[in-house]
Design a protein around this motif. Structure first.
Motif, PDB file in Angstrom:
ATOM      1  N   TRP A 143       0.742  -1.216   0.022  1.00 24.66           N
ATOM      2  CA  TRP A 143      -0.084  -0.191   0.058  1.00 24.66           C
ATOM      3  C   TRP A 143       0.758   1.226  -0.052  1.00 24.66           C
ATOM      4  O   TRP A 143       0.198   2.345   0.417  1.00 24.66           O
ATOM      5  N   ALA A 148      -0.360   3.756  -2.854  1.00 31.59           N
ATOM      6  CA  ALA A 148      -1.944   3.877  -2.520  1.00 31.59           C
ATOM      7  C   ALA A 148      -2.112   4.782  -1.320  1.00 31.59           C
ATOM      8  O   ALA A 148      -3.064   5.350  -1.436  1.00 31.59           O
ATOM      9  N   ALA A 204       6.127   1.255  -7.859  1.00 30.62           N
ATOM     10  CA  ALA A 204       4.939   1.005  -6.990  1.00 30.62           C
ATOM     11  C   ALA A 204       4.834  -0.558  -6.625  1.00 30.62           C
ATOM     12  O   ALA A 204       5.344  -1.610  -7.304  1.00 30.62           O
ATOM     13  N   SER A 230      -0.690  -1.427  -4.204  1.00 24.31           N
ATOM     14  CA  SER A 230      -1.077  -0.249  -4.960  1.00 24.31           C
ATOM     15  C   SER A 230      -1.316  -0.488  -6.408  1.00 24.31           C
ATOM     16  O   SER A 230      -2.417   0.061  -6.944  1.00 24.31           O
TER      17      SER A 230
END
Length: 192
Positions: A92, A95, A174, A178
């Motif tokens: 995450w 995100a 990433a 995410s």
């Protein structure tokens, strides 16, 4: 400095070799030059029916500044964040940054989330607990993951109710969670 340039903030400039004097410094805004064709193509694509645009190029070639210019030219609410290499293995990472930006656009969105989704999402974005009291409920790990994704998409939808622009810079860094969030958001957030 890079962040200030990307956000088009004024940059204090001082003459001579002495340390800058903030009261005597003048503000300079850096012009965007040399990418008119790319900028026009991106704006046209995203302003029409375009849903996803990918900007690729070598490190230092101006991709981030181009994305900032696109955001400035489109009359849409924008949520933007950057992935970082050290966070690649942290679930995450990107995100979480995007969701914090969404939460800042609409802090009341947390109160509109279903309780279990808010509980799961609070593990990712702890700021939610400041705006909403969350009961102590045990959620099994598989349900927790699904509820977190559900809450994340709902939070993004609430922050951008009529669609908007989501910019994920340096996507090569990433993490998997995410990337999954971005896939869900692209599919489920209307007008994104």
């Amino acid at each position: 400095l890079q962040g200030r340039v990307i956000r088009h903030e004024a940059i204090a400039v001082s003459g001579g070799s002495s340390p800058p004097n903030p009261s005597a410094a003048s503000s300079v805004s850096l012009s965007f030059v040399g990418r008119d064709a790319e900028l026009a193509a991106l704006v046209a694509s995203l302003d029409s029916d375009g849903r996803v645009a990918v900007v690729a190029g070598r490190s230092g070639s101006g991709k981030s500044r181009l994305l900032a210019e696109v955001a400035a030219r489109l009359a849409r609410p924008t949520i933007a964040a950057r992935a970082f290499a050290p966070e690649r293995d942290e679930p995450w990472g990107l995100a979480r940054s995007l969701l914090r930006e969404a939460f800042m656009l609409d802090p009341e969105a947390a109160s509109r989330l279903p309780a279990r989704a808010a509980i799961a999402l609070a593990d990712i974005v702890p700021d939610i607990e400041q705006f909403r009291e969350l009961p102590s409920v045990a959620i099994d790990p598989a349900s927790h993951r699904v509820l977190a994704f559900h809450g994340a998409v709902r939070l993004l939808s609430a922050a951008l109710p009529d669609g908007g622009l989501l910019i994920a810079d340096d996507l090569q860094w990433a993490d998997a969670s995410s990337l999954e969030f971005l896939r869900l958001a692209e599919r489920e957030v209307a007008g994104l």
